[in-house]
Design an enzyme around this catalytic site. Structure first.
Site, PDB file in Angstrom:
ATOM      1  N   ASN A  11     -20.679 -31.859  67.487  1.00  0.00           N
ATOM      2  CA  ASN A  11     -20.574 -32.124  68.924  1.00  0.00           C
ATOM      3  C   ASN A  11     -22.005 -32.326  69.429  1.00  0.00           C
ATOM      4  O   ASN A  11     -22.806 -31.393  69.414  1.00  0.00           O
ATOM      5  CB  ASN A  11     -19.908 -30.900  69.579  1.00  0.00           C
ATOM      6  CG  ASN A  11     -19.913 -30.948  71.083  1.00  0.00           C
ATOM      7  OD1 ASN A  11     -20.297 -31.953  71.688  1.00  0.00           O
ATOM      8  ND2 ASN A  11     -19.497 -29.845  71.698  1.00  0.00           N
ATOM      9  N   LYS A  13     -22.926 -32.845  72.372  1.00  0.00           N
ATOM     10  CA  LYS A  13     -23.084 -32.328  73.738  1.00  0.00           C
ATOM     11  C   LYS A  13     -23.835 -33.363  74.599  1.00  0.00           C
ATOM     12  O   LYS A  13     -23.694 -34.558  74.343  1.00  0.00           O
ATOM     13  CB  LYS A  13     -23.772 -30.956  73.719  1.00  0.00           C
ATOM     14  CG  LYS A  13     -23.039 -29.976  72.784  1.00  0.00           C
ATOM     15  CD  LYS A  13     -23.431 -28.546  72.964  1.00  0.00           C
ATOM     16  CE  LYS A  13     -22.610 -27.662  72.003  1.00  0.00           C
ATOM     17  NZ  LYS A  13     -22.828 -26.254  72.179  1.00  0.00           N
ATOM     18  N   HIS A  96     -13.834 -27.009  75.835  1.00  0.00           N
ATOM     19  CA  HIS A  96     -15.038 -26.352  75.302  1.00  0.00           C
ATOM     20  C   HIS A  96     -15.478 -25.262  76.275  1.00  0.00           C
ATOM     21  O   HIS A  96     -15.375 -25.432  77.495  1.00  0.00           O
ATOM     22  CB  HIS A  96     -16.158 -27.384  75.103  1.00  0.00           C
ATOM     23  CG  HIS A  96     -17.297 -26.845  74.292  1.00  0.00           C
ATOM     24  ND1 HIS A  96     -18.219 -25.976  74.815  1.00  0.00           N
ATOM     25  CD2 HIS A  96     -17.637 -27.020  72.990  1.00  0.00           C
ATOM     26  CE1 HIS A  96     -19.085 -25.644  73.867  1.00  0.00           C
ATOM     27  NE2 HIS A  96     -18.754 -26.261  72.741  1.00  0.00           N
ATOM     28  N   GLU A  98     -18.248 -24.436  77.329  1.00  0.00           N
ATOM     29  CA  GLU A  98     -19.239 -24.883  78.325  1.00  0.00           C
ATOM     30  C   GLU A  98     -18.537 -25.539  79.504  1.00  0.00           C
ATOM     31  O   GLU A  98     -19.016 -25.461  80.642  1.00  0.00           O
ATOM     32  CB  GLU A  98     -20.258 -25.825  77.653  1.00  0.00           C
ATOM     33  CG  GLU A  98     -21.207 -25.037  76.751  1.00  0.00           C
ATOM     34  CD  GLU A  98     -21.785 -25.814  75.575  1.00  0.00           C
ATOM     35  OE1 GLU A  98     -21.643 -27.052  75.545  1.00  0.00           O
ATOM     36  OE2 GLU A  98     -22.366 -25.168  74.681  1.00  0.00           O
ATOM     37  N   GLU A 168     -14.334 -20.921  68.919  1.00  0.00           N
ATOM     38  CA  GLU A 168     -15.770 -20.849  69.188  1.00  0.00           C
ATOM     39  C   GLU A 168     -16.052 -19.632  70.066  1.00  0.00           C
ATOM     40  O   GLU A 168     -15.861 -19.699  71.290  1.00  0.00           O
ATOM     41  CB  GLU A 168     -16.247 -22.113  69.915  1.00  0.00           C
ATOM     42  CG  GLU A 168     -16.159 -23.361  69.077  1.00  0.00           C
ATOM     43  CD  GLU A 168     -17.170 -24.437  69.509  1.00  0.00           C
ATOM     44  OE1 GLU A 168     -17.527 -25.252  68.668  1.00  0.00           O
ATOM     45  OE2 GLU A 168     -17.602 -24.445  70.674  1.00  0.00           O
ATOM     46  N   GLY A 174     -24.903 -21.741  70.645  1.00  0.00           N
ATOM     47  CA  GLY A 174     -26.215 -22.096  71.213  1.00  0.00           C
ATOM     48  C   GLY A 174     -27.341 -21.228  70.712  1.00  0.00           C
ATOM     49  O   GLY A 174     -27.151 -20.296  69.929  1.00  0.00           O
ATOM     50  N   SER A 215     -23.089 -21.507  66.063  1.00  0.00           N
ATOM     51  CA  SER A 215     -24.258 -21.260  65.210  1.00  0.00           C
ATOM     52  C   SER A 215     -23.973 -21.487  63.730  1.00  0.00           C
ATOM     53  O   SER A 215     -24.499 -20.763  62.870  1.00  0.00           O
ATOM     54  CB  SER A 215     -24.816 -19.849  65.461  1.00  0.00           C
ATOM     55  OG  SER A 215     -25.295 -19.751  66.791  1.00  0.00           O
TER      56      SER A 215
END
Ligand code: G3P
Length: 253
Positions: A11, A13, A96, A98, A168, A174, A215
């Site tokens: 991804n 992003k 997601h 985020e 996730e 991140g 990660s």
């Protein structure tokens, strides 16, 4: 030997403008993943069409990072499933963390998006995840089961065959995140396998691919894909460089 298929995706992003995205897609265009490994990348919407064109004859699939559930209309700033399909996407990342965290995405909107994606022949990659609080209070399983059940509500048995789910943990994503312990991921995925089996009709042979993300790196990818209920990984930072992505993909077999 009957090996399970492994999914490896990255991804991107909100990274890479069109020039960089095209150059990176070109670097990946002649890559042939090992047998049984299914690869995809999810560029920003501004590069979807170009990346789709560059990878047209490649086994790498292209995914969008989000979409709206209506096909068209007065929804300024949004893009729809038929639009991303026309750009060459076959996958769409939905829900997601985020987006849940910063853009008000909820279990309900994820469900609407999943059903719209399926109506237009896309494979929804549904992201589910527990927050650090939920993890520390020991309620991860409940949260993940709820997110999965709501995301898949009303999805037909036939359509379930095109669904992918990725676990996730929010606390693992991140640069400030830490990868989840494989033993913990294994426990979670075993529970999730039960949840999706319950959703699929009794006796159904549908095996929804369950991926892990957060990660993932060259140092831990094999630990995750070796777990019986983990069918692949969704990689962020470690997969943005094309050479690194190819190396990660090669490393799973
Ligand atoms: O969607 C993948 C992502 O959230 C994981 O990011 O950078 O922790 O691998 P990263």
């Amino acid at each position: 030997m009957n090996q399970k298929s492994i999914w490896v995706g990255t991804n991107w992003k909100m990274n890479k403008g069109p020039a960089e995205a095209i150059a990176d897609a070109r670097a990946l265009a002649f890559f042939r993943p090992p047998e049984g490994v299914r690869c995809f990348l999810a560029p920003p919407a501004t590069s979807l069409r170009d990346v789709g064109a560059v990878l047209q004859d490649s086994p790498l699939m292209v995914g969008a990072q989000n979409m709206y559930w209506e096909d068209n209309g007065a929804w300024t700033g949004e893009i729809s499933a038929p639009m991303i399909a026309e750009c060459g996407a076959s996958i769409v990342v939905l829900g997601h963390s985020e987006r849940r965290q910063h853009f008000g995405e909820t279990d309900w909107t994820v469900n609407l998006k999943v059903r719209a994606a399926l109506r237009h022949g896309l494979r929804p990659l549904i992201c589910i995840g527990d927050t650090l609080d939920e993890y520390e209070f020991g309620v991860s399983q409940e949260t993940l089961a709820r997110q999965t059940k709501i995301a898949l509500h009303g999805v037909s048995q036939e359509d379930l065959e095109r669904v992918l789910v990725v676990y996730e943990p929010v606390w693992a994503i991140g640069s400030a995140g830490r990868p989840a312990e494989p033993a913990f991921v294994s426990q979670i995925h075993t529970t999730l396998r039960g949840v999706v089996k319950e959703i699929a009709m009794q006796g159904s042979s549908v095996r929804i691919p369950l991926l892990y993300g957060g990660s993932v790196s060259r140092g831990n990818i094999r630990d995750y894909v070796a777990l019986p209920d983990v069918d692949g990984v969704l990689i962020g930072r470690a997969g943005w460089n094309p050479a690194d992505f190819m190396d990660l993909v090669e490393s799973v077999r």
